[in-house]
Design an enzyme around this catalytic site. Structure first.
Site, PDB file in Angstrom:
ATOM      1  N   GLU A 100      58.430  58.699  61.871  1.00 22.76           N
ATOM      2  CA  GLU A 100      57.632  58.129  62.978  1.00 22.76           C
ATOM      3  C   GLU A 100      58.301  57.974  64.199  1.00 22.76           C
ATOM      4  O   GLU A 100      57.806  58.339  65.361  1.00 22.76           O
ATOM      5  CB  GLU A 100      57.043  56.705  62.476  1.00 22.76           C
ATOM      6  CG  GLU A 100      55.893  56.826  61.519  1.00 22.76           C
ATOM      7  CD  GLU A 100      56.765  57.053  60.073  1.00 22.76           C
ATOM      8  OE1 GLU A 100      57.897  57.015  60.037  1.00 22.76           O
ATOM      9  OE2 GLU A 100      55.941  57.452  58.889  1.00 22.76           O
ATOM     10  N   GLN A 135      51.422  48.632  53.569  1.00 22.06           N
ATOM     11  CA  GLN A 135      50.806  49.643  54.491  1.00 22.06           C
ATOM     12  C   GLN A 135      49.848  48.938  55.372  1.00 22.06           C
ATOM     13  O   GLN A 135      49.072  49.505  56.161  1.00 22.06           O
ATOM     14  CB  GLN A 135      50.148  50.573  53.530  1.00 22.06           C
ATOM     15  CG  GLN A 135      50.569  51.031  51.849  1.00 22.06           C
ATOM     16  CD  GLN A 135      51.618  51.970  52.253  1.00 22.06           C
ATOM     17  OE1 GLN A 135      51.542  53.031  52.634  1.00 22.06           O
ATOM     18  NE2 GLN A 135      52.894  51.609  51.798  1.00 22.06           N
TER      19      GLN A 135
END
Lengths: 252, 321
Positions: B64, B127
């Site tokens: 990311e 998450q």
């Protein structure tokens, strides 16, 4: 300029001089009078603390927003010459940097844009060897090879010193060239103070298709000033007024 | 006064689905749009864009930080990059790059986080993104948007694209109750009053807008008239709508699927304090990480449904008196 600012990073600027000079005054296709020319080559100083060498090169090259007569305002309030490169102050810069590890990712983005535009523009990113301890460098290394970014070149200023001391004592990055090779880059090792070798490497990079090129440039931190050479003290310490006089004499 | 139409839950598409579909339309209209994704395109729904525009889709792998940096590089070179992943990953793992490579040079990068909040459900807290509104709002120059449903998400993704500058859009995994018709207009920074009332205002975003509307109906039957505002843009806030709500209804509840620390509530409270100070209550996640479960179960357990909004309203109205 670092002496006047009383803070900054002289060592890592001096080690990068020849590479920056070869890029800005010979190899890169740039037009300082038209800094945003769309097909220009781009230079990203990922090791942003070497800003002084970049500022000097850009001032000498004659960019409209890097006045030569203000170089001594480095790091002072209101100066365009910020401690680390900042596009808000110098629009002609290709990227704001300063937090290490980010330049390869930026170069990939610029390279992808050039590819989509069908532009011959090439992007050069200069990293430090200490900087190569950052994980993002290797995320970018993996992605650049995967996307066959043959329009980007990563040049490591391998001066073997970081802030806390010698790289080998803080966190060894060797064998650095093997790492780039393993990540899928065409990799060269050169003497980073030899202008002819630098140019030859840049030509070889441009002739290499289908993969990005990594140039591991062996350099000497503080090059040209005897008491700064290979001295970790001058990673992030400005010379005193007396040291500055000596340094400038030696550099002449 | 005519009887209010009661709000009924009818599920529309998930906001991430609306994002994915809109991105394809935008891709057809604008050749400068490039999409980066970190091995979650089948979940973030950028897969639709990838299928139609493979040349403008950049797979970055599970990286990311690199993805945000690549987005910045694309924006430096004049493209309009969308970088997308689960909110938890793009915001937390990409935060340094969002700060130094995107916000600091004020680049035109669009960051879309999906699977936000605890309504991702079974995957659990690693998450679940419950802090990203706070993080995104801390980036100078960023516009921060949390759409309430499918139609608002479609419209706000378009607004985000038209806006020149960095934007974060928060979307979710589950199907989302429909709040708006397809013709509703949206503008960045302009809140929408979805129900009028005079005793108290509930300011909400995301899934909590529908819950606030449900709560308003319950409270109406109790004689409490509730104004409901969808504050879809967390930054810049619609200060006028907040000031008016405080002045005209005299009490405010803020409801969000986010930690109460640093979220929309704190930001609204700042404006209330600066303009017309009135009693406030906050519905959100309280200083904890949630757990695995079905989205509806989790929203109920962690106090993010209509009954929780109603309880906060009763409390704030009592303080008013």
């Amino acid at each position: 300029m670092i002496g006047t600012a009383k803070s900054g990073h002289p060592g890592g600027s001096l080690s990068a001089v020849e590479i920056v000079v070869e890029l800005f005054f010979d190899y890169m296709k740039i037009d300082p009078q038209n800094p945003k020319w769309k097909d220009r080559d781009r230079f990203i100083l990922s090791k942003g603390h070497a800003a002084p060498v970049l500022y000097c090169a850009m001032a000498e090259a004659g960019y409209p927003d890097t006045p030569m007569d203000q170089l001594n305002t480095l790091r002072k309030l209101g100066s365009v010459y910020q401690g680390h490169p900042d596009v808000r102050f110098i629009h002609s810069l290709e990227a704001s940097t300063g937090s290490l590890g980010g330049g390869v990712s930026l170069a990939i983005g610029m390279g992808l844009a050039a590819r989509l535009n069908g532009s011959p523009s090439r992007t050069y990113v200069m990293l430090g060897d200490g900087e190569s301890q950052e994980g993002q460098v290797w995320e970018g290394a993996m992605a650049a090879a995967f996307h066959k970014m043959d329009n980007i070149v990563a040049i490591t200023d391998y001066n073997r010193i970081q802030l806390d001391g010698f790289v080998k004592d803080i966190m060894e990055v060797a064998p650095l060239a093997d790492k780039w090779r393993a990540f899928g880059w065409h990799t060269l090792e050169i003497d980073g103070h030899d202008l002819v070798a630098i140019k030859k490497a840049l030509e070889e990079a441009e002739a290499t298709k289908g993969k990005p090129t990594a140039i591991v440039a062996h350099t000497i931190k503080g090059k040209g000033v005897s008491f700064m050479e290979n001295n970790p003290k001058f990673h992030g310490t400005a010379p005193t007024p007396a040291e500055m006089v000596l340094a400038l004499q030696e550099l002449r | 006064m005519p009887a209010k139409t009661k709000f009924e839950i009818k599920l529309g598409a998930a906001t991430r689905e609306a994002f994915g579909r809109t991105l394809v339309e935008l891709g057809r209209e604008n050749k400068d749009i490039v999409v980066c994704d970190a091995d979650l395109s089948k979940s973030t729904m950028t897969t639709y864009f990838a299928k139609e525009f493979p040349d403008r889709f950049v797979s970055v792998g599970i990286a990311e930080a690199d993805m945000v940096g690549i987005g910045a590089g694309l924006a430096y070179a004049g493209k309009i990059p969308f970088v997308s992943s689960f909110s938890a990953f793009v915001m937390n793992k990409g935060f340094e790059q969002l700060r130094v490579s995107v916000a600091y040079p004020n680049l035109n990068v669009k960051v879309v986080g999906t699977h936000s909040g605890i309504s991702i459900g079974e995957d659990g807290p690693s998450q679940m993104s419950v802090e990203e509104i706070s993080l995104a709002c801390s980036l100078p120059g960023f516009v921060v948007i949390a759409p309430a449903d499918e139609n608002s998400c479609k419209a706000l993704i378009r607004e985000a694209t038209a806006h020149v500058g960095p934007v974060f859009v928060r979307t979710g995994r589950p199907k989302c109750p429909i709040v708006y018709g397809a013709d509703q207009k949206f503008e960045i920074g302009k809140a929408i009053q979805v129900a009028d009332g005079k005793d108290v205002t509930v300011i909400a975003n995301g899934l909590l807008v529908a819950q606030a509307l449900l709560a308003a109906d319950t409270l109406d039957a109790e004689g409490i008239s509730v104004r409901v505002i969808d504050m879809h843009t967390a930054k810049p806030l619609d200060r006028d709508a907040i000031r008016k709500a405080a002045a005209e209804t005299g009490a405010i509840v803020v409801a969000e699927e986010h930690l109460v620390d640093g979220g929309l509530g704190v930001r609204v409270a700042q404006v209330v304090a600066e303009t017309v100070p009135v009693p406030m209550e906050f519905v959100g996640i309280q200083n904890t990480y949630a757990e695995s479960g079905q989205p509806e179960e989790l929203l109920e357990k962690y106090g993010l449904v209509a009954v929780d909004v109603a309880a906060a309203v009763r409390k704030v109205v009592a303080r008013k008196r």
